[in-house]
Scaffold this motif. Sequence first.
Motif, PDB file in Angstrom:
ATOM      1  N   SER A   1       4.393  -1.476  -5.023  1.00  0.00           N
ATOM      2  CA  SER A   1       3.892  -0.723  -6.165  1.00  0.00           C
ATOM      3  C   SER A   1       4.911   0.325  -6.582  1.00  0.00           C
ATOM      4  N   CYS A   2       4.961   0.588  -7.876  1.00  0.00           N
ATOM      5  CA  CYS A   2       5.805   1.643  -8.416  1.00  0.00           C
ATOM      6  C   CYS A   2       5.034   2.442  -9.452  1.00  0.00           C
ATOM      7  N   ILE A   3       5.474   3.661  -9.655  1.00  0.00           N
ATOM      8  CA  ILE A   3       4.866   4.520 -10.660  1.00  0.00           C
ATOM      9  C   ILE A   3       5.974   5.296 -11.371  1.00  0.00           C
ATOM     10  N   SER A   4       5.802   5.487 -12.666  1.00  0.00           N
ATOM     11  CA  SER A   4       6.796   6.207 -13.453  1.00  0.00           C
ATOM     12  C   SER A   4       6.180   7.468 -14.025  1.00  0.00           C
ATOM     13  N   SER A   5       6.832   8.595 -13.809  1.00  0.00           N
ATOM     14  CA  SER A   5       6.390   9.836 -14.449  1.00  0.00           C
ATOM     15  C   SER A   5       6.972   9.942 -15.849  1.00  0.00           C
ATOM     16  N   SER A   6       7.888   9.040 -16.169  1.00  0.00           N
ATOM     17  CA  SER A   6       8.513   9.053 -17.486  1.00  0.00           C
ATOM     18  C   SER A   6       7.585   8.498 -18.558  1.00  0.00           C
ATOM     19  N   ASP A   7       7.026   7.295 -18.282  1.00  0.00           N
ATOM     20  CA  ASP A   7       6.131   6.698 -19.274  1.00  0.00           C
ATOM     21  C   ASP A   7       4.709   6.490 -18.768  1.00  0.00           C
ATOM     22  N   GLY A   8       4.434   6.952 -17.532  1.00  0.00           N
ATOM     23  CA  GLY A   8       3.081   6.844 -16.995  1.00  0.00           C
ATOM     24  C   GLY A   8       2.699   5.463 -16.533  1.00  0.00           C
ATOM     25  N   SER A   9       3.642   4.543 -16.497  1.00  0.00           N
ATOM     26  CA  SER A   9       3.317   3.164 -16.145  1.00  0.00           C
ATOM     27  C   SER A   9       3.220   2.988 -14.634  1.00  0.00           C
ATOM     28  N   THR A  10       2.501   1.953 -14.239  1.00  0.00           N
ATOM     29  CA  THR A  10       2.418   1.560 -12.836  1.00  0.00           C
ATOM     30  C   THR A  10       2.644   0.060 -12.726  1.00  0.00           C
ATOM     31  N   TYR A  11       3.047  -0.341 -11.553  1.00  0.00           N
ATOM     32  CA  TYR A  11       3.240  -1.764 -11.248  1.00  0.00           C
ATOM     33  C   TYR A  11       2.629  -2.041  -9.885  1.00  0.00           C
TER      34      TYR A  11
ATOM     35  N   GLU B   1      -2.051 -10.040   6.559  1.00  0.00           N
ATOM     36  CA  GLU B   1      -0.802 -10.327   5.849  1.00  0.00           C
ATOM     37  C   GLU B   1      -0.189  -9.096   5.213  1.00  0.00           C
ATOM     38  N   ASP B   2      -0.854  -7.965   5.261  1.00  0.00           N
ATOM     39  CA  ASP B   2      -0.248  -6.706   4.810  1.00  0.00           C
ATOM     40  C   ASP B   2       0.622  -6.078   5.896  1.00  0.00           C
ATOM     41  N   THR B   3       0.609  -6.644   7.081  1.00  0.00           N
ATOM     42  CA  THR B   3       1.416  -6.126   8.178  1.00  0.00           C
ATOM     43  C   THR B   3       2.890  -6.185   7.824  1.00  0.00           C
ATOM     44  N   ALA B   4       3.557  -5.031   7.923  1.00  0.00           N
ATOM     45  CA  ALA B   4       4.969  -4.935   7.547  1.00  0.00           C
ATOM     46  C   ALA B   4       5.445  -3.512   7.797  1.00  0.00           C
ATOM     47  N   VAL B   5       6.743  -3.328   7.682  1.00  0.00           N
ATOM     48  CA  VAL B   5       7.303  -1.981   7.599  1.00  0.00           C
ATOM     49  C   VAL B   5       7.306  -1.594   6.123  1.00  0.00           C
TER      50      VAL B   5
ATOM     51  N   ALA C   1       2.156  -5.401  -7.088  1.00  0.00           N
ATOM     52  CA  ALA C   1       2.320  -6.808  -6.753  1.00  0.00           C
ATOM     53  C   ALA C   1       0.954  -7.482  -6.823  1.00  0.00           C
ATOM     54  N   ASP C   2       0.936  -8.743  -7.203  1.00  0.00           N
ATOM     55  CA  ASP C   2      -0.324  -9.463  -7.315  1.00  0.00           C
ATOM     56  C   ASP C   2      -1.120  -9.431  -6.016  1.00  0.00           C
ATOM     57  N   SER C   3      -0.411  -9.447  -4.906  1.00  0.00           N
ATOM     58  CA  SER C   3      -1.071  -9.530  -3.601  1.00  0.00           C
ATOM     59  C   SER C   3      -1.838  -8.263  -3.240  1.00  0.00           C
ATOM     60  N   VAL C   4      -1.567  -7.156  -3.937  1.00  0.00           N
ATOM     61  CA  VAL C   4      -2.222  -5.892  -3.580  1.00  0.00           C
ATOM     62  C   VAL C   4      -3.085  -5.334  -4.710  1.00  0.00           C
TER      63      VAL C   4
ATOM     64  N   TRP D   1       4.544  11.358  -3.005  1.00  0.00           N
ATOM     65  CA  TRP D   1       3.739  10.280  -3.557  1.00  0.00           C
ATOM     66  C   TRP D   1       3.063   9.519  -2.438  1.00  0.00           C
ATOM     67  N   TYR D   2       2.038   8.779  -2.820  1.00  0.00           N
ATOM     68  CA  TYR D   2       1.118   8.191  -1.856  1.00  0.00           C
ATOM     69  C   TYR D   2       0.863   6.718  -2.174  1.00  0.00           C
ATOM     70  N   LEU D   3       0.468   6.006  -1.143  1.00  0.00           N
ATOM     71  CA  LEU D   3      -0.018   4.644  -1.330  1.00  0.00           C
ATOM     72  C   LEU D   3      -1.327   4.527  -0.564  1.00  0.00           C
ATOM     73  N   GLN D   4      -2.422   4.505  -1.276  1.00  0.00           N
ATOM     74  CA  GLN D   4      -3.728   4.303  -0.661  1.00  0.00           C
ATOM     75  C   GLN D   4      -3.964   2.809  -0.528  1.00  0.00           C
ATOM     76  N   MET D   5      -4.180   2.369   0.696  1.00  0.00           N
ATOM     77  CA  MET D   5      -4.325   0.945   0.969  1.00  0.00           C
ATOM     78  C   MET D   5      -5.728   0.692   1.511  1.00  0.00           C
ATOM     79  N   ASN D   6      -6.519  -0.030   0.765  1.00  0.00           N
ATOM     80  CA  ASN D   6      -7.887  -0.368   1.166  1.00  0.00           C
ATOM     81  C   ASN D   6      -8.008  -1.870   1.380  1.00  0.00           C
ATOM     82  N   SER D   7      -9.075  -2.264   2.053  1.00  0.00           N
ATOM     83  CA  SER D   7      -9.340  -3.687   2.314  1.00  0.00           C
ATOM     84  C   SER D   7      -8.112  -4.383   2.873  1.00  0.00           C
TER      85      SER D   7
END
Length: 127
Positions: A49-59, A89-93, A61-64, A79-85
């Motif tokens: 996931s990414c977030i832009s403070s320039s244009d307010g957009s977010t991205y 397969e989310d296991t990773a660094v 991945a389909d999987s999340v 910045w934060y990444l809240q991960m629910n459910s």
Amino acid sequence: EVQLVESGGGLVQAGGSLRLSCAASGFTFENHAIGWFRQAPGKEREAVSCISSSDGSTYYADSVKGRFTISSDNAKNTWYLQMNSLKPEDTAVYYCAGPSIYYSAVDACLRLDFASWGQGTQVTVSS
């Protein structure tokens, strides 16, 4: 010098939640995009996931999509990444990255061109 310090990883059961944090120094979020990436054993690093403070957009991945939420606290330069459910397969660094040379979240996530990367934090989801 840009420095990123991650925290919040750990071991969680499937269906559980975690929140990752990335504290930044050396730059401010204004007019920049920042993001989260992950790399599982034997796999390439992928954008989460990414977030832009320039244009307010977010991205996302389909999987999340629908499970993870990216946010930022500009006053804290964090910045934060809240991960629910969470799923096994989310296991990773997980790595935070910023700032991107691109202003939009989509470009930042897909082109992976950032000034700095965090050290990574392990997220393990048990089944």
